[in-house]
Design an enzyme around this catalytic site. Structure first.
Site, PDB file in Angstrom:
ATOM      1  N   HIS A  73      45.223  42.914  46.016  1.00  0.00           N
ATOM      2  CA  HIS A  73      44.567  43.629  47.282  1.00  0.00           C
ATOM      3  C   HIS A  73      43.371  42.966  47.400  1.00  0.00           C
ATOM      4  O   HIS A  73      42.780  42.086  46.494  1.00  0.00           O
ATOM      5  CB  HIS A  73      44.550  45.155  46.987  1.00  0.00           C
ATOM      6  CG  HIS A  73      43.777  45.530  45.931  1.00  0.00           C
ATOM      7  ND1 HIS A  73      44.292  45.423  44.666  1.00  0.00           N
ATOM      8  CD2 HIS A  73      42.331  46.035  45.874  1.00  0.00           C
ATOM      9  CE1 HIS A  73      43.151  45.855  43.781  1.00  0.00           C
ATOM     10  NE2 HIS A  73      41.974  45.988  44.342  1.00  0.00           N
ATOM     11  N   HIS A 106      42.821  40.092  44.158  1.00  0.00           N
ATOM     12  CA  HIS A 106      42.807  40.528  42.769  1.00  0.00           C
ATOM     13  C   HIS A 106      44.081  41.494  42.310  1.00  0.00           C
ATOM     14  O   HIS A 106      44.403  42.195  43.108  1.00  0.00           O
ATOM     15  CB  HIS A 106      41.477  40.863  42.195  1.00  0.00           C
ATOM     16  CG  HIS A 106      40.738  42.255  42.985  1.00  0.00           C
ATOM     17  ND1 HIS A 106      40.162  41.955  44.060  1.00  0.00           N
ATOM     18  CD2 HIS A 106      40.736  43.264  42.347  1.00  0.00           C
ATOM     19  CE1 HIS A 106      39.812  43.154  44.439  1.00  0.00           C
ATOM     20  NE2 HIS A 106      39.850  43.879  43.294  1.00  0.00           N
ATOM     21  N   ARG A 131      44.030  50.167  29.323  1.00  0.00           N
ATOM     22  CA  ARG A 131      42.574  49.786  29.816  1.00  0.00           C
ATOM     23  C   ARG A 131      42.185  50.743  30.762  1.00  0.00           C
ATOM     24  O   ARG A 131      42.425  51.558  31.417  1.00  0.00           O
ATOM     25  CB  ARG A 131      43.125  48.631  30.869  1.00  0.00           C
ATOM     26  CG  ARG A 131      41.972  48.229  31.636  1.00  0.00           C
ATOM     27  CD  ARG A 131      42.569  46.904  32.600  1.00  0.00           C
ATOM     28  NE  ARG A 131      41.598  46.517  33.579  1.00  0.00           N
ATOM     29  CZ  ARG A 131      40.813  45.543  33.193  1.00  0.00           C
ATOM     30  NH1 ARG A 131      40.618  44.827  32.248  1.00  0.00           N
ATOM     31  NH2 ARG A 131      39.619  44.968  34.336  1.00  0.00           N
ATOM     32  N   ASP A 157      39.051  44.221  48.241  1.00  0.00           N
ATOM     33  CA  ASP A 157      38.125  45.459  48.323  1.00  0.00           C
ATOM     34  C   ASP A 157      37.417  45.516  49.756  1.00  0.00           C
ATOM     35  O   ASP A 157      36.942  44.290  50.236  1.00  0.00           O
ATOM     36  CB  ASP A 157      36.977  45.544  47.539  1.00  0.00           C
ATOM     37  CG  ASP A 157      37.756  45.589  45.836  1.00  0.00           C
ATOM     38  OD1 ASP A 157      38.927  46.101  45.941  1.00  0.00           O
ATOM     39  OD2 ASP A 157      37.034  45.502  44.810  1.00  0.00           O
TER      40      ASP A 157
END
Length: 338
Positions: A204, A261, A271, A206
């Site tokens: 996607h 990304h 994570r 941002d």
């Protein structure tokens, strides 16, 4: 959090990914914000990658660590308590579902608005399950990340010769700025099958002006290069990673690219990432800057308000090319043969 976490059981299908060679030799641009040439390096990185790492950013390590620890405490709560802070609409706690349009990932997250005047019951419940120190850490972190965002944006304006120098940063500094903080937790994920890994957050871009990311030392983040290849981003918990957002791509008339990304879940370590999204006020008009593109005939995008774009993006799927709806179509003139 070292053990696999059971997310919402009623969503059984998490996308998996068959790894292909991912280049790690491609160096990620690194910018020292104290370097006199930082503005030039930032412009170059935004043009070539839409992504770069910043060091000597001025944010204390203990503040970053404190917020990460508080986020871990929240994500370690029983699922029933976390669910009291959700579902996100769009703010609050979410698990697996990413947005309202069917996207899912191996992730749980908290989304918080940076404007305390826009607090919702869900976001209040996030802090209701944890000590006051969590709210204080969030508030201080968002204040510091706003300053980093504005500093980078002011270097962009200087590097591009944009006047006045706060043309971009004033939108993030505005008291009505629609900025937000996202805390992501990607639990340890067992491989689905041989050579298959879970997708934590699908590819996607941002939508905001700028994104400032910090994560722990677990790998998983990848960015897409202009040739379509993917580059693994080595984790660095002491630095920030900057993404060009869709709005900044429009304001530079495509000179800067909003980088695509994704995050793949790790099979060994969880994570935790913390992303500050610097956004303009909802009523702010977004269009190519006249100082960069004097003639409207040269605009690649139509003018729109941030509210219009945010609403459109919210209705789209994660991987959609959201800017396509706002691109100017070339005017076709039909010549007669007569």
């Amino acid at each position: 959090l070292s053990q696999p976490v059971a997310l919402d059981n009623h969503i059984s299908v998490i996308p998996t990914y068959t790894p292909v060679p991912v280049f790690t030799s491609q160096p990620i641009p690194v910018v020292d914000l104290t370097d006199p040439e930082a503005k030039t390096l930032i412009v170059k990185a935004c043009e070539e990658f839409g992504f770069f790492k910043v060091v000597n950013h001025g944010v204390r390590d203990d503040l970053m660590t404190r917020l990460e620890q508080e986020a871990i405490r929240f994500f370690a709560l029983p699922q029933s308590l976390k669910n009291q802070a959700g579902p996100p609409e769009p703010y609050g706690y979410g698990s697996k579902r990413i947005g309202p349009n069917g996207d899912v990932g191996w992730i749980e997250y908290i989304l918080l608005n940076a404007n305390p005047q826009l607090s919702t019951p869900n976001t209040s419940d996030v802090f209701g399950q944890t000590p006051q120190i969590f709210r204080e850490a969030v508030d201080e972190y968002m204040h510091e990340l706003k300053e980093v965002s504005c500093k980078v944006l002011e270097m962009v304006t200087e590097g591009l010769g944009i006047e006045p120098g706060d043309t971009l940063s004033k939108m993030v500094r505005d008291e009505k700025s629609d900025s937000c903080l996202r805390l992501n937790h990607y639990p340890t994920a067992e491989e689905e099958a041989e050579n298959m890994v879970k997708v934590g957050f699908g590819e996607h871009t941002d939508p905001q002006i700028i994104s400032v990311l910090r994560s722990n030392d677990t790998a998983g983040l990848q960015i897409c290069m202009k040739d379509g290849s993917w580059v693994a981003v080595p984790p660095d918990h002491s630095s920030f990673f900057i993404n060009v957002g869709d709005a900044l791509q429009v304001m530079t008339n495509g000179r800067f690219k909003s980088v695509k990304h994704r995050v793949l879940a790790d099979t060994r370590r969880s994570r935790v990432s913390m992303i500050y999204f610097g956004g303009p006020p909802l009523s702010e008009k977004i269009a190519p800057l006249s100082c960069l593109v004097p003639k409207q005939d040269d605009w690649l995008y139509k003018e729109f308000t941030w509210s219009q774009y945010k609403s459109s993006a919210y209705k789209s799927k994660l991987g959609d090319y959201r800017l396509g709806l706002f691109e100017k179509q070339p005017i076709l003139t039909h010549m007669s043969n007569e």
